[in-house]
Design a protein around this motif. Structure first.
Motif, PDB file in Angstrom:
ATOM      1  N   GLU A 117       0.824  -1.208   0.000  1.00 20.34           N
ATOM      2  CA  GLU A 117       0.000   0.000   0.000  1.00 20.34           C
ATOM      3  C   GLU A 117       0.857   1.257   0.000  1.00 20.34           C
ATOM      4  N   LEU A 118       1.954   1.226   0.750  1.00 20.02           N
ATOM      5  CA  LEU A 118       2.846   2.387   0.791  1.00 20.02           C
ATOM      6  C   LEU A 118       3.475   2.634  -0.574  1.00 20.02           C
ATOM      7  N   ALA A 119       3.976   1.568  -1.195  1.00 22.82           N
ATOM      8  CA  ALA A 119       4.599   1.713  -2.507  1.00 22.82           C
ATOM      9  C   ALA A 119       3.574   2.151  -3.548  1.00 22.82           C
ATOM     10  N   LYS A 120       2.393   1.540  -3.521  1.00 21.39           N
ATOM     11  CA  LYS A 120       1.341   1.892  -4.484  1.00 21.39           C
ATOM     12  C   LYS A 120       0.973   3.366  -4.364  1.00 21.39           C
ATOM     13  N   TYR A 121       0.808   3.843  -3.144  1.00 21.18           N
ATOM     14  CA  TYR A 121       0.435   5.245  -2.923  1.00 21.18           C
ATOM     15  C   TYR A 121       1.492   6.178  -3.515  1.00 21.18           C
ATOM     16  N   ASN A 122       2.753   5.909  -3.219  1.00 16.68           N
ATOM     17  CA  ASN A 122       3.825   6.789  -3.691  1.00 16.68           C
ATOM     18  C   ASN A 122       4.013   6.712  -5.203  1.00 16.68           C
ATOM     19  N   LEU A 123       3.814   5.543  -5.769  1.00 10.44           N
ATOM     20  CA  LEU A 123       3.907   5.416  -7.224  1.00 10.44           C
ATOM     21  C   LEU A 123       2.790   6.196  -7.910  1.00 10.44           C
ATOM     22  N   GLU A 124       1.595   6.091  -7.378  1.00 16.59           N
ATOM     23  CA  GLU A 124       0.468   6.811  -7.978  1.00 16.59           C
ATOM     24  C   GLU A 124       0.613   8.323  -7.810  1.00 16.59           C
ATOM     25  N   GLN A 125       1.266   8.751  -6.730  1.00 17.02           N
ATOM     26  CA  GLN A 125       1.530  10.180  -6.564  1.00 17.02           C
ATOM     27  C   GLN A 125       2.469  10.694  -7.652  1.00 17.02           C
ATOM     28  N   GLU A 126       3.283   9.804  -8.181  1.00 16.13           N
ATOM     29  CA  GLU A 126       4.189  10.154  -9.284  1.00 16.13           C
ATOM     30  C   GLU A 126       3.542   9.894 -10.643  1.00 16.13           C
ATOM     31  N   ARG A 127       2.233   9.611 -10.624  1.00 16.65           N
ATOM     32  CA  ARG A 127       1.424   9.419 -11.844  1.00 16.65           C
ATOM     33  C   ARG A 127       1.730   8.140 -12.604  1.00 16.65           C
ATOM     34  N   PHE A 128       2.313   7.148 -11.920  1.00 16.92           N
ATOM     35  CA  PHE A 128       2.430   5.829 -12.529  1.00 16.92           C
ATOM     36  C   PHE A 128       1.093   5.112 -12.431  1.00 16.92           C
ATOM     37  N   ARG A 129       0.803   4.258 -13.401  1.00 20.12           N
ATOM     38  CA  ARG A 129      -0.342   3.351 -13.301  1.00 20.12           C
ATOM     39  C   ARG A 129       0.151   2.078 -12.626  1.00 20.12           C
ATOM     40  N   VAL A 130      -0.539   1.636 -11.600  1.00 23.40           N
ATOM     41  CA  VAL A 130      -0.040   0.539 -10.782  1.00 23.40           C
ATOM     42  C   VAL A 130      -1.039  -0.621 -10.748  1.00 23.40           C
ATOM     43  N   THR A 131      -0.534  -1.819 -11.035  1.00 21.59           N
ATOM     44  CA  THR A 131      -1.287  -3.056 -10.835  1.00 21.59           C
ATOM     45  C   THR A 131      -0.614  -3.818  -9.703  1.00 21.59           C
ATOM     46  N   CYS A 132      -1.398  -4.295  -8.745  1.00 21.53           N
ATOM     47  CA  CYS A 132      -0.832  -4.979  -7.581  1.00 21.53           C
ATOM     48  C   CYS A 132      -1.229  -6.455  -7.548  1.00 21.53           C
ATOM     49  N   GLU A 133      -0.278  -7.297  -7.205  1.00 23.01           N
ATOM     50  CA  GLU A 133      -0.532  -8.714  -6.982  1.00 23.01           C
ATOM     51  C   GLU A 133       0.215  -9.129  -5.714  1.00 23.01           C
ATOM     52  N   THR A 134      -0.405 -10.035  -4.927  1.00 21.30           N
ATOM     53  CA  THR A 134       0.218 -10.484  -3.681  1.00 21.30           C
ATOM     54  C   THR A 134       0.642 -11.946  -3.728  1.00 21.30           C
ATOM     55  N   ASP A 135       0.408 -12.601  -4.840  1.00 20.44           N
ATOM     56  CA  ASP A 135       0.685 -14.028  -4.997  1.00 20.44           C
ATOM     57  C   ASP A 135       1.618 -14.221  -6.191  1.00 20.44           C
ATOM     58  N   MET A 194      10.469 -13.131  -1.820  1.00 25.85           N
ATOM     59  CA  MET A 194       9.722 -14.177  -1.127  1.00 25.85           C
ATOM     60  C   MET A 194       8.224 -13.958  -1.314  1.00 25.85           C
ATOM     61  N   LEU A 195       7.592 -14.862  -2.063  1.00 20.96           N
ATOM     62  CA  LEU A 195       6.170 -14.743  -2.375  1.00 20.96           C
ATOM     63  C   LEU A 195       5.477 -16.086  -2.189  1.00 20.96           C
ATOM     64  N   PRO A 196       4.175 -16.068  -1.901  1.00 17.67           N
ATOM     65  CA  PRO A 196       3.424 -17.325  -1.838  1.00 17.67           C
ATOM     66  C   PRO A 196       3.350 -17.995  -3.208  1.00 17.67           C
ATOM     67  N   ASN A 197       3.468 -19.309  -3.224  1.00 16.90           N
ATOM     68  CA  ASN A 197       3.249 -20.168  -4.393  1.00 16.90           C
ATOM     69  C   ASN A 197       4.362 -20.143  -5.443  1.00 16.90           C
ATOM     70  N   LEU A 198       5.013 -18.992  -5.629  1.00 16.98           N
ATOM     71  CA  LEU A 198       6.073 -18.923  -6.629  1.00 16.98           C
ATOM     72  C   LEU A 198       7.024 -17.796  -6.227  1.00 16.98           C
ATOM     73  N   SER A 199       8.298 -18.097  -6.104  1.00 15.99           N
ATOM     74  CA  SER A 199       9.247 -17.086  -5.638  1.00 15.99           C
ATOM     75  C   SER A 199       9.515 -16.041  -6.713  1.00 15.99           C
ATOM     76  N   GLY A 200       9.987 -14.877  -6.264  1.00 18.19           N
ATOM     77  CA  GLY A 200      10.338 -13.827  -7.197  1.00 18.19           C
ATOM     78  C   GLY A 200      11.444 -14.242  -8.151  1.00 18.19           C
ATOM     79  N   ILE A 201      12.404 -15.018  -7.647  1.00 21.38           N
ATOM     80  CA  ILE A 201      13.490 -15.508  -8.497  1.00 21.38           C
ATOM     81  C   ILE A 201      12.948 -16.377  -9.625  1.00 21.38           C
TER      82      ILE A 201
END
Length: 229
Positions: free
Chosen positions: A16-34, A55-62
């Protein structure tokens, strides 16, 4: 239209913190938690840049990074890894897997924005400037004026937004559904065939003085702005 950022992060407070700051810079943001959902989102609607937690559920970032780099449609998308891992070996592993940059948690929003802009300036300079240029077409996004080889073009509002989206993503093929989401927005219902109507209008405006057609139709896939069409 501003750059589209895909944020894949399972820490809801950080997300939420990252999304808020990105949108303040006028980026379009899509969020996923899995992890798996994030990979699907990246493939179905390729963003301009991905912020990817390790580190993510079900599939790692790497693993997500590794799979994206194997496919032509996603192999060139810039990826910034977000992780609490601070060991040099972890940073090297992330970069060797295909990440373009690496930010350790906690990080400041200002640092995150600076890293994103640095990559976009290097990879996609059109996304960070007020003027877009491609194959003789010049779009001044501040004055909304568009010229082709010095000739002023007269575009309707929808054709202008469509051309801007194409010029921010030259060569990339977009389906009708993707164009509907990007140009009209998710909250507006428009028939997909409406895209074809506006493509014809845009082509007519661009092809002034018998200039060559620059919008390519890709059978069963969609449309692309392509100087070699």
């Amino acid at each position: 239209m501003s750059a589209h950022i895909l944020l894949i992060e399972d820490d809801l407070n950080l997300l939420e913190l990252a999304k808020y700051n990105l949108e303040q810079e006028r980026f379009r943001v899509t969020c996923e938690t899995d992890g798996e959902e994030g990979l699907i989102s990246a493939k179905e609607n390729p963003p301009d840049l991905i912020l990817l937690d390790w580190m993510l559920p079900n599939l790692s970032g790497i693993e997500i990074c590794r799979r994206l780099r194997r496919e032509n449609a996603t192999k060139n998308i810039p990826i910034i890894m977000l992780t609490a891992r601070t060991e040099e070996t972890d940073r090297i592993r992330g970069l060797e897997t295909g990440a373009d940059d690496y930010i350790t948690k906690p990080f400041s929003p200002r640092e995150l924005i600076a890293r994103i802009n640095a990559i976009l300036r290097r990879i996609r300079p059109a996304l960070t400037g007020a003027t877009l240029e491609y194959a003789g077409i010049v779009m001044d996004t501040a004055s909304h004026k568009v010229t082709r080889n010095g000739t002023m073009l007269h575009l309707g509002p929808t054709e202008y937004r469509m051309l801007k989206h194409f010029m921010e993503n030259p060569g990339r093929v977009f389906s009708r559904e993707q164009l509907l989401d990007s140009v009209w927005g998710n909250d507006i219902y428009v028939e997909s065939r409406t895209v074809d109507v506006h493509i014809r209008r845009l082509r007519k405006a661009l092809n002034i003085n018998d200039m060559p057609n620059i919008i390519r139709t890709v059978r069963s896939a969609g449309y692309a702005l392509d100087k070699d069409s």
